[in-house]
Design a protein around this motif. Structure first.
Motif, PDB file in Angstrom:
ATOM      1  N   LEU A 180      31.764  27.054  52.750  1.00 47.38           N
ATOM      2  CA  LEU A 180      31.455  27.714  51.487  1.00 47.38           C
ATOM      3  C   LEU A 180      32.173  29.056  51.385  1.00 47.38           C
ATOM      4  N   VAL A 181      32.178  29.828  52.474  1.00 45.96           N
ATOM      5  CA  VAL A 181      32.864  31.128  52.485  1.00 45.96           C
ATOM      6  C   VAL A 181      34.365  30.938  52.272  1.00 45.96           C
ATOM      7  N   VAL A 182      34.939  29.941  52.937  1.00 47.37           N
ATOM      8  CA  VAL A 182      36.368  29.673  52.784  1.00 47.37           C
ATOM      9  C   VAL A 182      36.701  29.362  51.332  1.00 47.37           C
ATOM     10  N   VAL A 183      35.873  28.537  50.689  1.00 48.67           N
ATOM     11  CA  VAL A 183      36.128  28.162  49.299  1.00 48.67           C
ATOM     12  C   VAL A 183      35.975  29.361  48.374  1.00 48.67           C
ATOM     13  N   VAL A 184      34.891  30.137  48.525  1.00 42.51           N
ATOM     14  CA  VAL A 184      34.629  31.273  47.631  1.00 42.51           C
ATOM     15  C   VAL A 184      35.691  32.355  47.794  1.00 42.51           C
ATOM     16  N   VAL A 185      35.983  32.712  49.068  1.00 39.83           N
ATOM     17  CA  VAL A 185      36.969  33.772  49.304  1.00 39.83           C
ATOM     18  C   VAL A 185      38.379  33.293  48.956  1.00 39.83           C
ATOM     19  N   GLY A 186      38.724  32.099  49.418  1.00 37.13           N
ATOM     20  CA  GLY A 186      40.083  31.615  49.235  1.00 37.13           C
ATOM     21  C   GLY A 186      40.410  31.194  47.822  1.00 37.13           C
ATOM     22  N   ARG A 187      39.402  30.715  47.085  1.00 39.10           N
ATOM     23  CA  ARG A 187      39.675  30.201  45.747  1.00 39.10           C
ATOM     24  C   ARG A 187      39.242  31.144  44.640  1.00 39.10           C
ATOM     25  N   PHE A 188      38.453  32.201  44.957  1.00 42.39           N
ATOM     26  CA  PHE A 188      37.976  33.093  43.893  1.00 42.39           C
ATOM     27  C   PHE A 188      38.203  34.574  44.190  1.00 42.39           C
ATOM     28  N   LEU A 189      37.590  35.085  45.247  1.00 39.83           N
ATOM     29  CA  LEU A 189      37.634  36.535  45.472  1.00 39.83           C
ATOM     30  C   LEU A 189      39.052  37.044  45.737  1.00 39.83           C
ATOM     31  N   ALA A 190      39.750  36.454  46.711  1.00 43.12           N
ATOM     32  CA  ALA A 190      41.101  36.929  47.040  1.00 43.12           C
ATOM     33  C   ALA A 190      42.057  36.782  45.856  1.00 43.12           C
ATOM     34  N   PRO A 191      42.099  35.618  45.161  1.00 46.54           N
ATOM     35  CA  PRO A 191      42.989  35.516  43.999  1.00 46.54           C
ATOM     36  C   PRO A 191      42.630  36.480  42.863  1.00 46.54           C
ATOM     37  N   THR A 192      41.323  36.759  42.696  1.00 51.54           N
ATOM     38  CA  THR A 192      40.909  37.681  41.626  1.00 51.54           C
ATOM     39  C   THR A 192      41.400  39.099  41.899  1.00 51.54           C
ATOM     40  N   ILE A 193      41.188  39.564  43.138  1.00 55.16           N
ATOM     41  CA  ILE A 193      41.658  40.914  43.489  1.00 55.16           C
ATOM     42  C   ILE A 193      43.179  40.967  43.430  1.00 55.16           C
ATOM     43  N   GLN A 194      43.831  39.895  43.875  1.00 53.65           N
ATOM     44  CA  GLN A 194      45.300  39.843  43.814  1.00 53.65           C
ATOM     45  C   GLN A 194      45.777  39.929  42.370  1.00 53.65           C
ATOM     46  N   ALA A 195      45.081  39.242  41.460  1.00 55.23           N
ATOM     47  CA  ALA A 195      45.447  39.300  40.039  1.00 55.23           C
ATOM     48  C   ALA A 195      45.264  40.706  39.485  1.00 55.23           C
ATOM     49  N   LEU A 196      44.202  41.393  39.882  1.00 49.80           N
ATOM     50  CA  LEU A 196      43.979  42.769  39.426  1.00 49.80           C
ATOM     51  C   LEU A 196      45.127  43.680  39.857  1.00 49.80           C
ATOM     52  N   VAL A 197      45.535  43.552  41.121  1.00 47.68           N
ATOM     53  CA  VAL A 197      46.613  44.407  41.635  1.00 47.68           C
ATOM     54  C   VAL A 197      47.945  44.058  40.971  1.00 47.68           C
ATOM     55  N   GLU A 198      48.253  42.751  40.882  1.00 50.27           N
ATOM     56  CA  GLU A 198      49.548  42.340  40.339  1.00 50.27           C
ATOM     57  C   GLU A 198      49.684  42.652  38.856  1.00 50.27           C
ATOM     58  N   GLU A 199      48.640  42.408  38.090  1.00 46.16           N
ATOM     59  CA  GLU A 199      48.737  42.559  36.641  1.00 46.16           C
ATOM     60  C   GLU A 199      48.459  43.977  36.171  1.00 46.16           C
ATOM     61  N   GLN A 200      47.458  44.632  36.758  1.00 46.73           N
ATOM     62  CA  GLN A 200      47.014  45.911  36.208  1.00 46.73           C
ATOM     63  C   GLN A 200      47.509  47.127  36.995  1.00 46.73           C
ATOM     64  N   THR A 201      47.961  46.904  38.216  1.00 49.23           N
ATOM     65  CA  THR A 201      48.545  48.013  38.965  1.00 49.23           C
ATOM     66  C   THR A 201      50.068  47.908  38.966  1.00 49.23           C
ATOM     67  N   ILE A 202      50.571  46.780  39.457  1.00 47.55           N
ATOM     68  CA  ILE A 202      52.019  46.625  39.575  1.00 47.55           C
ATOM     69  C   ILE A 202      52.651  46.296  38.225  1.00 47.55           C
ATOM     70  N   GLY A 203      52.121  45.280  37.544  1.00 51.90           N
ATOM     71  CA  GLY A 203      52.704  44.868  36.264  1.00 51.90           C
ATOM     72  C   GLY A 203      52.649  45.952  35.211  1.00 51.90           C
ATOM     73  N   ARG A 204      51.617  46.789  35.255  1.00 50.37           N
ATOM     74  CA  ARG A 204      51.471  47.856  34.262  1.00 50.37           C
ATOM     75  C   ARG A 204      52.126  49.153  34.726  1.00 50.37           C
ATOM     76  N   GLY A 205      51.686  49.672  35.860  1.00 49.40           N
ATOM     77  CA  GLY A 205      52.127  50.988  36.298  1.00 49.40           C
ATOM     78  C   GLY A 205      53.455  51.010  37.023  1.00 49.40           C
ATOM     79  N   PHE A 206      53.649  50.079  37.974  1.00 50.44           N
ATOM     80  CA  PHE A 206      54.857  50.128  38.796  1.00 50.44           C
ATOM     81  C   PHE A 206      56.106  49.808  37.993  1.00 50.44           C
TER      82      PHE A 206
END
Length: 631
Positions: A102-128
């Motif tokens: 369950l942890v593998v599915v939640v972290v691997g399929r939701f939490l990690a991709p969500t945080i990655q999307a925040l960094v890529e889209e709203q930090t790098i894609g916007r600011g960088f």
């Protein structure tokens, strides 16, 4: 309820959106001229976000491989469990392992991709990306006039604007595809080694062949992508040049010739795109063949091991699912390899322009120019635009404080070049230019130009409001000061009648690119208003009234005389009558002074100036007749 949910989301988003400040000051704006150095110059300013993206991408790939592993384990658990016991029995016997799944599915399929999307889209894609684009613009905008004169404006714009997006897209592809594939392949190799070393060996063979193919194709793709990017920016420059000069093209009716010029640019781009496309097709074909062979090999091996009772059915399902996923990731990488190499080519091509050293820089200990008397001295000035000879050779002129001189000569005599050298648009090849005894090469360029007001023959306005164009003369000037300057330039009345296509009127009306929505005389009067507002101690008039009709010129002439009062003035005019009243006239021929004196003195002398005066037609210097006489 919605507000309760939205506000925390916005607060979290703001944390990522403000992580990188795109406009923070940077001491060294010049990037290195190697691709690795160029990339690091910008990436080091966003190390934190990129390190986090790399970690999250690796974590996602790791957990994705574990996800397939636990799919196989779940099949084995279900096969060996008592179905009648249901969930209770399954949780009792295997609760801990199910929780890990369950942890593998939640972290691997939701939490990690969500945080990655925040960094890529709203930090790098916007600011960088904004940071890269802003810093590239600021640095390139400080280049010399020679730099801009030698290239298409559209081509430069393309390189500055595309460099940031392509840099980010290239790094994102490397992280999301290459790095993710590496982690996934490494995890797959480890998990297969736990099942059977023969499976791990097959993965090693797959990776080895993949590496050989990549080693062969990637350098060739990089070279062709760079060539394609150069041709793309060249094509953009040709199209922009055509649009920027559409009036000239229409006037001369050369649509067919210009179409052929642009078409040749398209052909060059298509030729390079064809070469790149063929190579990419070859890569995808080779990789497709490799993956097909390896999937069949894994299917055969898995069935063989199951038949020999070496692995379970769950392990077969896990192995085949993992191999299929590895194949999909490899296919995704091959699908993006074309884009990756294109982005790399654009970055490399942009680097060759953006990273070019500044030709004109302030001296290390440069100080602001301090002007008290506004005396100007040209001492043994030599300048040939980089050629062996010609233009200006050993020229000496001393202009006393408050003196008004007129420069007279045929086209190519060096008049405008002297003005450009005074403004330090170019550096001298030898000699000095002094203002109140201060060498202009040893003062800051900004302070130098702040003390010189220029009204030129070719007046180009910025595509902004009339107010913004005039206010460039004096930052922080009041509305009353601006209007007073416009009135003195005989511009206020026509400005109040302006209205642009968006309904903005008067001083808020926009003037179009380079001021094309105004007549030549209107542009010139706004330029004069700008210089009046600037009120610099040194004034340069380069055909300042050439675009005005006689009535308007007469109205402005008195204002120009008022503007010149107490200032050191250098005036250039082909209409000799407009500068005849200057304190001194300096006659130039091929970069040398051939005569100087007052209008009356030069006429009495009966020399070069007197001949020019006598050959005027309608008050203008008859250049064709004079050039014929010179031959």
């Amino acid at each position: 309820m919605s507000k309760i949910f939205v506000n925390p989301v916005r607060r979290v988003s703001r944390i990522f959106e403000t992580w990188v400040d795109p406009f923070r000051p940077q001491d060294d704006m010049q990037p290195p001229d190697t691709v690795r150095g160029f990339l690091w110059h910008y990436l080091r300013q966003a190390k934190g976000p990129y390190v986090l993206v790399i970690a999250l991408a690796g974590l996602t790939s790791l957990f994705e491989a574990l996800f397939f592993f636990y799919m196989g384990r779940l099949i084995d658990l279900l096969e060996t469990s008592n179905a009648a016991a249901g969930w209770t029995g399954l949780v009792t016997d295997h609760g801990t392992e199910l929780l890990v799944m369950l942890v593998v599915v939640v972290v691997g399929r939701f939490l990690a991709p969500t945080i990655q999307a925040l960094v890529e889209e709203q930090t790098i894609g916007r600011g960088f990306t904004t940071l890269v684009r802003w810093q590239a613009y600021v640095y390139v905008s400080r280049q010399s006039m020679r730099f801009f004169n030698d290239d298409f404006a559209g081509r430069l714009v393309t390189k500055v604007t595309q460099a940031s997006q392509s840099l980010n897209d290239f790094i994102a592809s490397v992280v999301q595809v290459a790095w993710a594939l590496t982690i996934f392949a490494g995890t797959t190799l480890f998990l297969f080694a736990q099942l059977d070393l023969r499976m791990a060996g097959l993965i090693v063979v797959w990776i080895a062949i993949f590496s050989v193919l990549a080693r062969y194709f990637v350098p060739r793709m990089r070279a062709r992508a760079t060539e394609n990017a150069e041709n793309a920016s060249m094509l953009n420059g040709r199209v922009t040049d055509s649009f920027a000069n559409i009036q000239t093209l229409r006037l001369f009716g050369n649509d067919e010739d210009n179409d052929q010029y642009v078409r040749n640019g398209f052909k060059r781009f298509l030729d390079s795109a064809t070469r790149l496309g063929r190579l990419v097709t070859g890569v995808r074909t080779a990789m497709g063949l490799l993956s097909t062979v390896m999937i069949i090999a894994f299917g055969v091996l898995s069935i063989q091991l199951w038949a020999a009772d070496s692995i379970t059915i769950g392990a077969v399902a896990f192995a085949l699912a993992l191999v299929l996923r590895l194949n999909m990731m490899q296919g995704r990488m091959m699908g993006q390899l074309n884009g990756m190499m294109r982005h790399f080519g654009i970055v490399q091509n942009a680097m060759e322009t953006i990273a070019r050293p500044l030709e004109l820089v302030d001296a290390r200990d440069a100080k602001p120019l301090e002007v008290e008397n506004a005396a100007v001295d040209f001492e043994n000035v030599r300048f040939h635009y980089g050629r062996d000879k010609g233009v200006i050779e050993g020229l000496n002129i001393s202009i006393a404080p408050g003196e008004k001189i007129g420069l007279v000569g045929q086209s190519g005599a060096g008049k405008s070049t002297l003005v450009n050298l005074l403004l330090r648009f170019y550096d001298l090849e030898s000699g000095r230019i002094l203002i109140d005894g201060q060498d202009i090469s040893e003062v800051t360029q900004e302070s130098l130009r702040a003390n010189i007001g220029v009204v030129s023959q070719d007046t180009a306005l910025l595509h902004r409001s009339v107010r913004a164009n005039i206010m460039f003369g004096k930052t922080g000037a009041s509305e009353a000061e601006m209007i007073a300057a416009a009135k003195r330039a005989e511009a206020h009345d026509f400005i109040m009648e302006l209205e642009d296509h968006r309904g903005r009127t008067g001083y808020d009306a926009h003037v179009g690119e380079r001021g094309v929505k105004l007549s030549g005389g209107q542009r010139q009067r706004i330029a004069i208003a700008r210089v009046l507002l600037k009120n610099a101690p040194i004034l340069v008039l380069d055909e300042a009234t050439s675009a005005l009709d006689s009535e308007v010129e007469a109205a402005i002439q008195s204002q120009l005389e008022g503007l010149m009062e107490g200032k050191t003035v250098i005036a250039i005019a082909h209409r000799l009558s407009t500068i005849a009243a200057m304190d001194r006239l300096v006659i130039l021929e091929r970069g040398h002074i051939v005569e100087q004196g007052t209008h009356a003195e030069l006429l009495d002398r009966g020399g070069h100036y007197a001949r020019l005066w006598s050959r005027q037609s309608g008050g203008f210097l008859d250049l064709d007749e004079e050039e014929a006489a010179a031959e």
